[in-house]
Design a protein around this motif. Structure first.
Motif, PDB file in Angstrom:
ATOM      1  N   ARG A 129      -3.746  -9.228   1.663  1.00  0.00           N
ATOM      2  CA  ARG A 129      -3.074  -7.929   2.065  1.00  0.00           C
ATOM      3  C   ARG A 129      -1.872  -7.766   1.115  1.00  0.00           C
ATOM      4  O   ARG A 129      -1.409  -8.764   0.604  1.00  0.00           O
ATOM      5  N   ALA A 130      -1.611  -6.610   0.941  1.00  0.00           N
ATOM      6  CA  ALA A 130      -0.746  -6.261  -0.085  1.00  0.00           C
ATOM      7  C   ALA A 130       0.147  -5.302   0.148  1.00  0.00           C
ATOM      8  O   ALA A 130      -0.078  -4.132   0.936  1.00  0.00           O
ATOM      9  N   GLU A 131       1.394  -5.235  -0.336  1.00  0.00           N
ATOM     10  CA  GLU A 131       2.495  -4.204  -0.273  1.00  0.00           C
ATOM     11  C   GLU A 131       2.006  -2.858  -1.062  1.00  0.00           C
ATOM     12  O   GLU A 131       1.184  -3.020  -2.127  1.00  0.00           O
ATOM     13  N   GLU A 132       2.406  -1.627  -0.637  1.00  0.00           N
ATOM     14  CA  GLU A 132       2.105  -0.640  -1.178  1.00  0.00           C
ATOM     15  C   GLU A 132       2.593  -0.633  -2.650  1.00  0.00           C
ATOM     16  O   GLU A 132       3.696  -1.397  -2.960  1.00  0.00           O
ATOM     17  N   ASN A 133       1.770  -0.266  -3.849  1.00  0.00           N
ATOM     18  CA  ASN A 133       2.171  -0.272  -5.311  1.00  0.00           C
ATOM     19  C   ASN A 133       2.346  -1.576  -5.806  1.00  0.00           C
ATOM     20  O   ASN A 133       2.901  -1.946  -6.716  1.00  0.00           O
ATOM     21  N   ALA A 134       1.798  -2.773  -5.101  1.00  0.00           N
ATOM     22  CA  ALA A 134       1.876  -4.055  -5.502  1.00  0.00           C
ATOM     23  C   ALA A 134       0.995  -4.293  -6.893  1.00  0.00           C
ATOM     24  O   ALA A 134       1.250  -5.098  -7.589  1.00  0.00           O
ATOM     25  N   ILE A 135      -0.201  -3.742  -6.800  1.00  0.00           N
ATOM     26  CA  ILE A 135      -1.201  -4.042  -7.833  1.00  0.00           C
ATOM     27  C   ILE A 135      -0.677  -3.100  -9.025  1.00  0.00           C
ATOM     28  O   ILE A 135      -0.611  -1.899  -8.889  1.00  0.00           O
ATOM     29  N   SER A 136      -0.324  -3.616 -10.056  1.00  0.00           N
ATOM     30  CA  SER A 136      -0.043  -2.587 -11.158  1.00  0.00           C
ATOM     31  C   SER A 136      -0.964  -2.715 -12.304  1.00  0.00           C
ATOM     32  O   SER A 136      -1.037  -1.932 -13.302  1.00  0.00           O
ATOM     33  N   GLY A 137      -2.067  -3.661 -12.347  1.00  0.00           N
ATOM     34  CA  GLY A 137      -2.963  -3.422 -13.153  1.00  0.00           C
ATOM     35  C   GLY A 137      -4.328  -3.664 -12.596  1.00  0.00           C
ATOM     36  O   GLY A 137      -4.605  -3.317 -11.345  1.00  0.00           O
ATOM     37  N   ARG A 138      -5.260  -4.360 -13.312  1.00  0.00           N
ATOM     38  CA  ARG A 138      -6.850  -4.484 -12.862  1.00  0.00           C
ATOM     39  C   ARG A 138      -6.726  -5.900 -12.188  1.00  0.00           C
ATOM     40  O   ARG A 138      -6.374  -6.863 -12.713  1.00  0.00           O
ATOM     41  N   VAL A 139      -7.458  -6.355 -11.046  1.00  0.00           N
ATOM     42  CA  VAL A 139      -7.486  -7.406 -10.162  1.00  0.00           C
ATOM     43  C   VAL A 139      -8.837  -7.263  -9.842  1.00  0.00           C
ATOM     44  O   VAL A 139      -9.644  -6.537  -9.377  1.00  0.00           O
ATOM     45  N   GLU A 140      -9.606  -8.621 -10.133  1.00  0.00           N
ATOM     46  CA  GLU A 140     -10.746  -9.076  -9.797  1.00  0.00           C
ATOM     47  C   GLU A 140     -10.679 -10.068  -8.502  1.00  0.00           C
ATOM     48  O   GLU A 140     -10.002 -10.942  -8.740  1.00  0.00           O
ATOM     49  N   ALA A 141     -11.417  -9.699  -7.321  1.00  0.00           N
ATOM     50  CA  ALA A 141     -11.156 -10.765  -6.410  1.00  0.00           C
ATOM     51  C   ALA A 141     -12.852 -11.115  -5.870  1.00  0.00           C
ATOM     52  O   ALA A 141     -13.480 -10.088  -5.405  1.00  0.00           O
ATOM     53  N   LYS A 142     -13.139 -12.412  -5.670  1.00  0.00           N
ATOM     54  CA  LYS A 142     -14.447 -12.599  -5.082  1.00  0.00           C
ATOM     55  C   LYS A 142     -14.561 -12.943  -3.547  1.00  0.00           C
ATOM     56  O   LYS A 142     -13.566 -13.497  -3.221  1.00  0.00           O
TER      57      LYS A 142
END
Length: 65
Positions: free
Chosen positions: A15-28
């Motif tokens: 779970r993330a806040e809006e605009n929390a991801i600023s770049g590229r994220v890889e999740a398995k």
């Protein structure tokens, strides 16, 4: 908060806040083991105005026949 789910099986990744991801994220994914690649989103109006359309077909490919 926004639920981020696996594209393959729909399991909750995090779970993330809006605009929390600023770049590229890889999740398995723990359930199906697929790699999910996430990028920061940008407003669609900005995205379309920044793209050059000359010489491109509908999908964005520059392949010419």
């Amino acid at each position: 908060m926004k639920d981020i789910r696996c594209a393959g099986c729909g399991a909750l990744l995090f779970r993330a806040e809006e605009n929390a991801i600023s770049g590229r994220v890889e999740a398995k994914c723990r359930r199906c083991r697929s790699i999910n690649i996430l990028r920061a989103s940008e407003p669609s109006s900005e995205r379309q105005s920044e793209r050059p359309t000359q010489g491109r077909d509908r999908c964005g490919s520059t392949f010419r026949k």
